[in-house]
Write a protein that holds these residues in place. Sequence first.
Motif, PDB file in Angstrom:
ATOM      1  N   TRP A 208       1.292  -1.314   0.246  1.00  0.00           N
ATOM      2  CA  TRP A 208       0.018  -0.023  -0.154  1.00  0.00           C
ATOM      3  C   TRP A 208       0.424   1.394  -0.170  1.00  0.00           C
ATOM      4  CZ3 TRP A 208       0.023   3.306   3.906  1.00  0.00           C
ATOM      5  CH2 TRP A 208      -0.732   4.747   4.164  1.00  0.00           C
ATOM      6  N   TRP A 209       1.765   1.040   1.239  1.00  0.00           N
ATOM      7  CA  TRP A 209       2.714   2.439   1.128  1.00  0.00           C
ATOM      8  C   TRP A 209       3.444   2.394  -0.415  1.00  0.00           C
ATOM      9  CZ3 TRP A 209       8.694   2.382   0.925  1.00  0.00           C
ATOM     10  CH2 TRP A 209       9.230   2.999   1.751  1.00  0.00           C
ATOM     11  N   ILE A 210       3.841   1.851  -1.182  1.00  0.00           N
ATOM     12  CA  ILE A 210       4.608   1.171  -2.418  1.00  0.00           C
ATOM     13  C   ILE A 210       3.765   2.328  -3.155  1.00  0.00           C
ATOM     14  CG2 ILE A 210       5.360   0.680  -4.241  1.00  0.00           C
ATOM     15  CD1 ILE A 210       7.129  -1.839  -2.021  1.00  0.00           C
ATOM     16  N   ALA A 211       2.222   1.838  -3.431  1.00  0.00           N
ATOM     17  CA  ALA A 211       1.159   2.307  -4.149  1.00  0.00           C
ATOM     18  C   ALA A 211       0.670   3.284  -3.843  1.00  0.00           C
ATOM     19  CB  ALA A 211      -0.182   1.085  -3.791  1.00  0.00           C
ATOM     20  N   ALA A 212       1.066   3.963  -3.074  1.00  0.00           N
ATOM     21  CA  ALA A 212       1.241   5.778  -2.853  1.00  0.00           C
ATOM     22  C   ALA A 212       2.465   6.403  -3.072  1.00  0.00           C
ATOM     23  CB  ALA A 212       0.245   5.702  -1.783  1.00  0.00           C
TER      24      ALA A 212
END
Length: 423
Positions: free
Chosen positions: A401-405
């Motif tokens: 999720w952090w990478i996608a953000a």
Amino acid sequence: MPGSDTPGPARLDVQDWMTAPETRAVIAALTAQGSAVRFVGGCVRDALAGRPVQDVDIATPDKPEAVMALLRAAGLKAVPTGIDHGTVTAVAGHKPFEITTLREDVETDGRRAVVAFTDDWLADASRRDLTFNAMSCSPEGQLYDPFGGAADLKAGRVRFVGDARARIEEDYLRLLRFFRFQAHYGRVAPEPDVLAVMASLAPQLRSLSGERLRQEFLKLLAAPDPLPVLALMRDHDILAAFLPEAGGQEVLQRLLMQEQPGSENPILRLAALLPGEAAVAEAVGQRLRLSGAEREALVRLAAPDNDLTAANRMLDPQDDPEEARHGLRVALHRRGAAATHAQLLMEGARRAAAADTLRSALALVESWRPRSFPLSGSDVLALGFPAGPRVGALLRQVEDWWIAADLAPDRAACLDRLRELAG
């Protein structure tokens, strides 16, 4: 074979590596009982050529056991690195020096030699491969050059000591070494009859170990511009003898145009010679006995994974710029700057990408500062989960999720997402 061990008028200017305390300590130890020693090989050649000296090798008429005794008597470390062939490594001030007893070949079969120790300096020089590798000099700089190596070095001429066929049949690796030195020192084209001899003996390269081929070929590829030599090897069926997978050289040519001086990457250049297939790269890596890291890099350059493929979108002018930059940042986070930089260079060469497009992508790589995911397993355990696979799974979900953000959420936001996923 002409040659004389009489010193000529030329001298090697005394240089820092000759007078360094570590060098002086080793020389003093080896000459303590009156033996005369000389610097030999690459240090003499490179000093005469005005190039940086990397390794300092010394020859002596004393046998290996006596060499070790002399070094230890002087309080220096002595390591029998190749004692059967007369080589001992001395260590002074944490710096290694390779000490080799004068030798002459008794028997050769193209792969290995049986040697006998001698006190004859000319006999030792006569068994060396190339004229400028057969030079030696005294600790005071007196040059011994029995085969005209200094003149060859000045002219940029790579020449075997004596008969080319005889030298190669003693050790077939000398064929590849010739081209390695041609790539680094040659400015004069090899003589046609010597090329013909090497072409006729090229199939013998297959009898050599992958480790020996790897060492010489990667050094050849590290030359500032290996293309002319690789073209010679291709045209005389020498490259095909040990690397039949090498195709055209257009990709490598474009890669060399994109590289910055001093950034030569032999594995990247090897990949540019191969088709973009993982199985081919794996087979070449196994045959040349590349290290695990080298083989992994070669395969990834031939067939990039999803992260590096996403980074390649930076080179597509039709792609959405922000999505392309996001893909590049993900690749940088997961694969690191070195692998991403190499992949962009490779893809740019394969696509013949516009220079300004490639420069823009590489500038983003160079300005990249690694970002650390702000959570760890202890944050999951703090929520009351027992140690086990569930901890890692939750952590990976939050990191995805952090990478996608775009790697932007801070620790507080990541903790909120962790609690949400944990229910």
